[in-house]
Design an enzyme around this catalytic site. Structure first.
Site, PDB file in Angstrom:
ATOM      1  N   HIS A  11      37.444  35.020  54.417  1.00 39.84           N
ATOM      2  CA  HIS A  11      38.022  36.284  54.911  1.00 39.84           C
ATOM      3  C   HIS A  11      36.974  37.366  55.084  1.00 39.84           C
ATOM      4  O   HIS A  11      37.285  38.568  55.053  1.00 39.84           O
ATOM      5  CB  HIS A  11      39.133  36.757  53.955  1.00 39.84           C
ATOM      6  CG  HIS A  11      40.353  35.892  53.987  1.00 39.84           C
ATOM      7  ND1 HIS A  11      41.252  35.828  52.946  1.00 39.84           N
ATOM      8  CD2 HIS A  11      40.827  35.032  54.921  1.00 39.84           C
ATOM      9  CE1 HIS A  11      42.224  34.981  53.254  1.00 39.84           C
ATOM     10  NE2 HIS A  11      42.000  34.489  54.438  1.00 39.84           N
ATOM     11  N   VAL A  20      36.494  38.920  49.275  1.00 39.21           N
ATOM     12  CA  VAL A  20      35.480  39.614  50.085  1.00 39.21           C
ATOM     13  C   VAL A  20      34.541  40.416  49.187  1.00 39.21           C
ATOM     14  O   VAL A  20      33.802  41.262  49.659  1.00 39.21           O
ATOM     15  CB  VAL A  20      36.193  40.545  51.093  1.00 39.21           C
ATOM     16  CG1 VAL A  20      36.992  39.726  52.106  1.00 39.21           C
ATOM     17  CG2 VAL A  20      37.075  41.576  50.398  1.00 39.21           C
ATOM     18  N   CYS A  51      28.887  52.524  65.904  1.00 35.31           N
ATOM     19  CA  CYS A  51      27.977  51.444  66.288  1.00 35.31           C
ATOM     20  C   CYS A  51      26.755  52.039  66.989  1.00 35.31           C
ATOM     21  O   CYS A  51      26.905  52.810  67.942  1.00 35.31           O
ATOM     22  CB  CYS A  51      28.696  50.469  67.222  1.00 35.31           C
ATOM     23  SG  CYS A  51      27.619  49.170  67.848  1.00 35.31           S
TER      24      CYS A  51
HETATM   25  P1  OAD Z   1      47.095  37.181  45.488  1.00 35.94           P
HETATM   26  O1  OAD Z   1      47.098  38.539  44.937  1.00 35.94           O
HETATM   27  O2  OAD Z   1      48.135  36.787  46.452  1.00 35.94           O
HETATM   28  O3  OAD Z   1      47.211  36.106  44.300  1.00 35.94           O
HETATM   29  C1  OAD Z   1      46.379  36.195  43.186  1.00 35.94           C
HETATM   30  C2  OAD Z   1      46.754  35.045  42.254  1.00 35.94           C
HETATM   31  O4  OAD Z   1      45.869  35.064  41.157  1.00 35.94           O
HETATM   32  C3  OAD Z   1      48.173  35.118  41.688  1.00 35.94           C
HETATM   33  O5  OAD Z   1      48.845  33.881  41.919  1.00 35.94           O
HETATM   34  C4  OAD Z   1      47.955  35.346  40.197  1.00 35.94           C
HETATM   35  O6  OAD Z   1      48.920  34.679  39.415  1.00 35.94           O
HETATM   36  C5  OAD Z   1      46.578  34.751  39.994  1.00 35.94           C
HETATM   37  N1  OAD Z   1      45.831  35.304  38.862  1.00 35.94           N
HETATM   38  C6  OAD Z   1      45.947  36.523  38.297  1.00 35.94           C
HETATM   39  N2  OAD Z   1      45.051  36.653  37.267  1.00 35.94           N
HETATM   40  C7  OAD Z   1      44.358  35.471  37.216  1.00 35.94           C
HETATM   41  C8  OAD Z   1      43.308  34.970  36.379  1.00 35.94           C
HETATM   42  N3  OAD Z   1      42.796  35.711  35.402  1.00 35.94           N
HETATM   43  N4  OAD Z   1      42.859  33.715  36.599  1.00 35.94           N
HETATM   44  C9  OAD Z   1      43.378  32.939  37.588  1.00 35.94           C
HETATM   45  N5  OAD Z   1      44.368  33.369  38.424  1.00 35.94           N
HETATM   46  C10 OAD Z   1      44.852  34.613  38.230  1.00 35.94           C
HETATM   47  O7  OAD Z   1      45.616  36.927  46.068  1.00 35.94           O
HETATM   48  P2  OAD Z   1      45.106  35.762  47.052  1.00 35.94           P
HETATM   49  O8  OAD Z   1      45.826  34.486  46.836  1.00 35.94           O
HETATM   50  O9  OAD Z   1      43.645  35.730  46.959  1.00 35.94           O
HETATM   51  O10 OAD Z   1      43.794  38.256  52.715  1.00 35.94           O
HETATM   52  O11 OAD Z   1      45.535  36.367  48.468  1.00 35.94           O
HETATM   53  C11 OAD Z   1      45.182  35.675  49.622  1.00 35.94           C
HETATM   54  C12 OAD Z   1      44.846  36.659  50.722  1.00 35.94           C
HETATM   55  O12 OAD Z   1      45.947  37.574  50.879  1.00 35.94           O
HETATM   56  C13 OAD Z   1      43.660  37.556  50.444  1.00 35.94           C
HETATM   57  O13 OAD Z   1      42.435  36.978  50.713  1.00 35.94           O
HETATM   58  C14 OAD Z   1      43.956  38.721  51.375  1.00 35.94           C
HETATM   59  C15 OAD Z   1      45.407  38.901  50.994  1.00 35.94           C
HETATM   60  O14 OAD Z   1      46.118  39.618  51.870  1.00 35.94           O
HETATM   61  C16 OAD Z   1      43.413  39.097  53.683  1.00 35.94           C
HETATM   62  O15 OAD Z   1      43.214  40.262  53.494  1.00 35.94           O
HETATM   63  C17 OAD Z   1      43.253  38.465  55.015  1.00 35.94           C
END
Ligand code: OAD
Length: 246
Positions: free
Chosen positions: A123, A107, A149
């Site tokens: 999201h 976001v 609002c």
């Molecule tokens: P996470 O925090 O779950 O996962 C982040 C991932 O990025 C992990 O698997 C890390 O290993 C990886 N990572 C860390 N550093 C990195 C780098 N330099 N290059 C590549 N990868 C790296 O975050 P998301 O998967 O984005 O949703 O989480 C999904 C959703 O859960 C988010 O959008 C949010 C959260 O709750 C909502 O708020 C609805």
């Protein structure tokens, strides 16, 4: 599956032959910009909270002042940060393939700041204000603890998707269509734990796409990927783009 940080030539060949590339990004793509991911231990002011306790409609109903402080803290943090080479490589990739669809769970507006166009915000967007009552886009007064609002006087909320809420319909439909149509699907910097975003790679695979994961910590889905690059996205993506541009 090929698991290493070098970019396999076969992957570059697949990108070269691709009609349509679809990319899904997560918080990891912004980690090298200093933006904390979700499932890293939170540092600083909010170490004592789980993100899930702050990112729900109930939490907002219970304490909107606290929630707005958290989201303003994140807005400031993201505003002070800058896109990294991974964001820029994705923007460049769009000019190297016939069609690229970028779906982000983030976001933070970083893809847009790096020059990516038509980003599908799965999201929502941290910098949008929306009416808590009807979800309409509004412009909040930043000087108040909880902006109101101007149409109906209800509290405004940050324009992000909270747990238990539906994905914006257009974003969901466009993302599923792109995943089902693409030839190469890149899953970058996501733990692939949160659905429905985490299901897009399966949809792409089921429709014959090559699926690639870029994550220094290979996820539980890595074994079902054609390529798993155990690398930081800010390193692997520029390498990939440089090889493709040759
Ligand atoms: P996470 O925090 O779950 O996962 C982040 C991932 O990025 C992990 O698997 C890390 O290993 C990886 N990572 C860390 N550093 C990195 C780098 N330099 N290059 C590549 N990868 C790296 O975050 P998301 O998967 O984005 O949703 O989480 C999904 C959703 O859960 C988010 O959008 C949010 C959260 O709750 C909502 O708020 C609805």
């Amino acid at each position: 599956m090929t698991a290493n940080s070098d970019i396999p030539q076969a992957l570059i060949a697949a990108l070269r032959d691709a009609r349509h590339v679809c990319i899904l990004t997560g918080a990891g793509v912004s980690a090298e910009s200093g933006v904390p991911t979700f499932r890293d231990a939170q540092e600083g002011l909010w170490a004592q909270y789980r993100a899930e306790d702050l990112a729900t409609p109930d939490a907002f109903l219970t304490d909107p002042v606290l929630i707005w402080r958290w989201y303003r803290w994140r807005r400031d943090l993201v505003t002070e940060a800058a896109p990294n080479p991974g964001h820029y490589a994705i923007a460049q990739l769009a000019d190297l393939v016939p069609r690229l669809t970028l779906v982000t769970q983030n976001v933070d507006n970083m893809h847009q700041r790096a020059g990516s166009r038509d980003v599908i915000e799965f999201h929502g967007n941290l910098f949008e204000d929306r009416c808590f009552a009807d979800g309409s886009l509004q412009v909040g007064d930043d000087t108040t603890a909880v902006p109101l609002c101007s149409d109906c006087g209800s509290n405004l909320r940050p324009g992000v998707v909270w747990f238990g809420e539906a994905i914006p319909e257009q974003a969901l439909n466009e993302s599923c269509a792109a995943a089902a149509d693409c030839d190469v699907f890149l899953s970058v910097g996501t733990s692939s734990l949160v659905y429905p975003a985490a299901g897009l790679a399966d949809l792409a695979r089921e429709n014959g796409a090559k699926v690639v994961e870029i994550n220094p910590n290979p996820t539980m889905h890595a074994n079902s990927c054609d390529y798993s690059l155990a690398a930081n996205s800010g390193v692997a993506l520029p390498k990939m783009v440089n090889l493709l541009a040759r």
